[in-house]
Design a protein around this motif. Structure first.
Motif, PDB file in Angstrom:
ATOM      1  N   TYR A  95       0.864  -1.179   0.000  1.00 13.84           N
ATOM      2  CA  TYR A  95       0.000   0.000   0.000  1.00 13.84           C
ATOM      3  C   TYR A  95       0.902   1.230   0.000  1.00 13.84           C
ATOM      4  O   TYR A  95       1.775   1.368   0.862  1.00 13.84           O
ATOM      5  CB  TYR A  95      -0.907  -0.017   1.226  1.00 13.84           C
TER       6      TYR A  95
ATOM      7  N   SER B 199       6.726   5.326   1.160  1.00  9.38           N
ATOM      8  CA  SER B 199       6.478   3.989   0.627  1.00  9.38           C
ATOM      9  C   SER B 199       7.253   3.736  -0.666  1.00  9.38           C
ATOM     10  O   SER B 199       7.355   2.589  -1.126  1.00  9.38           O
ATOM     11  CB  SER B 199       4.980   3.802   0.381  1.00  9.38           C
TER      12      SER B 199
ATOM     13  N   TRP C  95      -7.957   2.508   7.196  1.00  7.05           N
ATOM     14  CA  TRP C  95      -7.847   2.363   8.651  1.00  7.05           C
ATOM     15  C   TRP C  95      -7.961   0.895   9.062  1.00  7.05           C
ATOM     16  O   TRP C  95      -7.363   0.482  10.055  1.00  7.05           O
ATOM     17  CB  TRP C  95      -8.935   3.168   9.352  1.00  7.05           C
TER      18      TRP C  95
ATOM     19  N   ILE D 131      -6.884  -1.582   7.319  1.00 14.54           N
ATOM     20  CA  ILE D 131      -5.668  -2.273   6.887  1.00 14.54           C
ATOM     21  C   ILE D 131      -4.505  -1.917   7.808  1.00 14.54           C
ATOM     22  O   ILE D 131      -3.778  -2.781   8.280  1.00 14.54           O
ATOM     23  CB  ILE D 131      -5.333  -1.887   5.426  1.00 14.54           C
ATOM     24  N   ASN D 132      -4.348  -0.617   8.053  1.00 14.80           N
ATOM     25  CA  ASN D 132      -3.298  -0.130   8.946  1.00 14.80           C
ATOM     26  C   ASN D 132      -3.904   0.895   9.902  1.00 14.80           C
ATOM     27  O   ASN D 132      -4.150   2.035   9.509  1.00 14.80           O
ATOM     28  CB  ASN D 132      -2.156   0.508   8.154  1.00 14.80           C
TER      29      ASN D 132
ATOM     30  N   LYS E 282      -2.676   2.677  11.946  1.00 11.50           N
ATOM     31  CA  LYS E 282      -1.844   3.875  12.097  1.00 11.50           C
ATOM     32  C   LYS E 282      -2.237   4.941  11.070  1.00 11.50           C
ATOM     33  O   LYS E 282      -1.941   6.118  11.256  1.00 11.50           O
ATOM     34  CB  LYS E 282      -0.361   3.511  11.924  1.00 11.50           C
TER      35      LYS E 282
ATOM     36  N   ALA F 111       2.318   0.062   4.021  1.00  8.16           N
ATOM     37  CA  ALA F 111       1.857  -1.139   4.703  1.00  8.16           C
ATOM     38  C   ALA F 111       2.035  -2.275   3.707  1.00  8.16           C
ATOM     39  O   ALA F 111       1.796  -2.091   2.508  1.00  8.16           O
ATOM     40  CB  ALA F 111       0.398  -1.016   5.120  1.00  8.16           C
TER      41      ALA F 111
ATOM     42  N   ARG G  60       0.943  -6.130   2.934  1.00  7.89           N
ATOM     43  CA  ARG G  60       0.140  -7.305   3.258  1.00  7.89           C
ATOM     44  C   ARG G  60       0.894  -8.539   2.773  1.00  7.89           C
ATOM     45  O   ARG G  60       1.158  -8.693   1.579  1.00  7.89           O
ATOM     46  CB  ARG G  60      -1.244  -7.238   2.608  1.00  7.89           C
TER      47      ARG G  60
ATOM     48  N   VAL H  46      -0.324  -7.984   8.102  1.00 12.51           N
ATOM     49  CA  VAL H  46       0.095  -6.692   7.569  1.00 12.51           C
ATOM     50  C   VAL H  46       1.287  -6.180   8.365  1.00 12.51           C
ATOM     51  O   VAL H  46       1.244  -6.108   9.599  1.00 12.51           O
ATOM     52  CB  VAL H  46      -1.046  -5.661   7.610  1.00 12.51           C
TER      53      VAL H  46
ATOM     54  N   THR I 105       3.973  -3.045   8.986  1.00 11.05           N
ATOM     55  CA  THR I 105       4.052  -1.596   8.807  1.00 11.05           C
ATOM     56  C   THR I 105       5.431  -1.083   9.211  1.00 11.05           C
ATOM     57  O   THR I 105       6.250  -1.833   9.722  1.00 11.05           O
ATOM     58  CB  THR I 105       2.982  -0.864   9.641  1.00 11.05           C
ATOM     59  N   GLU I 106       5.655   0.189   8.965  1.00 12.17           N
ATOM     60  CA  GLU I 106       6.897   0.922   9.221  1.00 12.17           C
ATOM     61  C   GLU I 106       7.950   0.612   8.152  1.00 12.17           C
ATOM     62  O   GLU I 106       8.463  -0.498   8.042  1.00 12.17           O
ATOM     63  CB  GLU I 106       7.471   0.655  10.620  1.00 12.17           C
TER      64      GLU I 106
END
Length: 204
Positions: free
Chosen positions: A4, A11, A44, A46-47, A49, A54, A56, A62, A64-65
Motif C-alpha cells: 500500500y 512507501s 484504517w 488495513i493499517n 496507524k 503497509a 500485506r 500486515v 508496517t513501518e
C-alpha cells in the motif's frame, strides 16, 4: 504480497527495494487524506496507524513501518545484498543508518509539508535538516553508498526522503555528494521503474 503506497511518499523506499530484489509485489494506491485505497477499501482497517507504507503478506498479516518493511523484503532475497546478514556488524550499521534517516530526516520533513506550519518553524526545521545532512555528506563524499560497497535498503530510503527537498524548497546546493548520490540512485533501472509506476516520472 501487496504494498500500500502513496505516490512519492516514504512507501517509495520499499517499492524500490522490492524491485531491486526482484520480488513480485502488487501495488495498491492509497488516498492518504480520505484513507481509502484505489479499490475502495477503508485504509484504517488495513493499517490502524493510517499511513503508508503497509505490506500485506501472503499469510494475510500486515507489516508496517518503512525501515522494517525494507529489511523484511531484503531478507526474502539475501543474495540481492540489499541488507547484510542478520547478526553481522554490517546489519547493525544498516539499522543504524535506517534509524537515523527515519528519526532525523524523515520526521523533520513532516511539518514542512503542512501549510499551517509557521515560517519560523519552517526555517528551524530546514536548518536542522542541513545539520543532519552534513553527516551523510561526509560519508558520501568518500563512499558510493551508505553501508558497505553496494546499494542497500538504506540508500533507497535516503533517496526517497531527500527527493522531498525540492517540494519544500530546501536548498541542498552545499551538499554536492548528496546531490551526486541522488543522481546515482535515480539512474538505476529499478528506481526508474518505481518512479514511473508511481507517476513520478513520465515513461519514455
Amino acid at each position: 504480497m501487496k504494498l500500500y503506497y502513496a505516490a512519492g511518499a516514504c512507501s517509495l523506499s520499499p517499492h524500490i527495494v522490492a524491485l531491486e530484489a526482484g520480488l513480485p509485489v502488487e501495488l495498491e494506491k492509497v488516498d492518504t487524506k480520505a484513507k481509502r485505497t484505489a479499490s475502495g477499501e477503508d485504509f484504517w482497517q488495513i493499517n490502524p496507524k493510517g499511513y503508508v507504507p503497509a505490506l500485506r503478506l501472503d499469510s494475510g498479516e500486515v507489516l508496517t513501518e518503512g525501515p522494517v518493511i525494507v529489511q523484511y523484503l531484503a531478507d526474502l532475497k539475501p543474495e540481492s545484498g540489499l541488507a547484510p546478514a542478520n547478526g553481522t556488524a554490517a546489519r547493525y550499521r544498516l539499522q543504524e543508518v535506517l534509524g537515523y534517516i527515519n528519526s532525523e530526516l524523515h520526521k523533520t520533513y513532516s511539518p514542512l509539508f503542512k501549510p499551517e506550519t509557521p515560517d519560523a518553524v519552517r526555517a528551524e526545521r530546514k536548518e536542522y535538516l542541513r545539520k543532519r545532512y552534513a553527516l551523510l555528506e561526509q560519508r558520501l563524499a568518500t563512499h558510493e553508498w551508505l553501508v558497505g560497497d553496494q546499494f542497500t535498503a538504506a540508500d533507497a530510503y535516503l533517496f526517497t526522503v531527500t527527493n522531498w527537498a525540492q517540494h519544500v524548497s530546501l536548498d541542498l546546493a552545499d551538499f554536492p555528494a548528496i546531490l551526486a548520490f541522488q543522481k546515482r540512485v535515480a539512474a538505476r533501472p529499478n528506481v526508474q521503474s518505481a518512479l514511473k509506476a508511481e507517476g513520478l516520472l513520465k515513461a519514455a
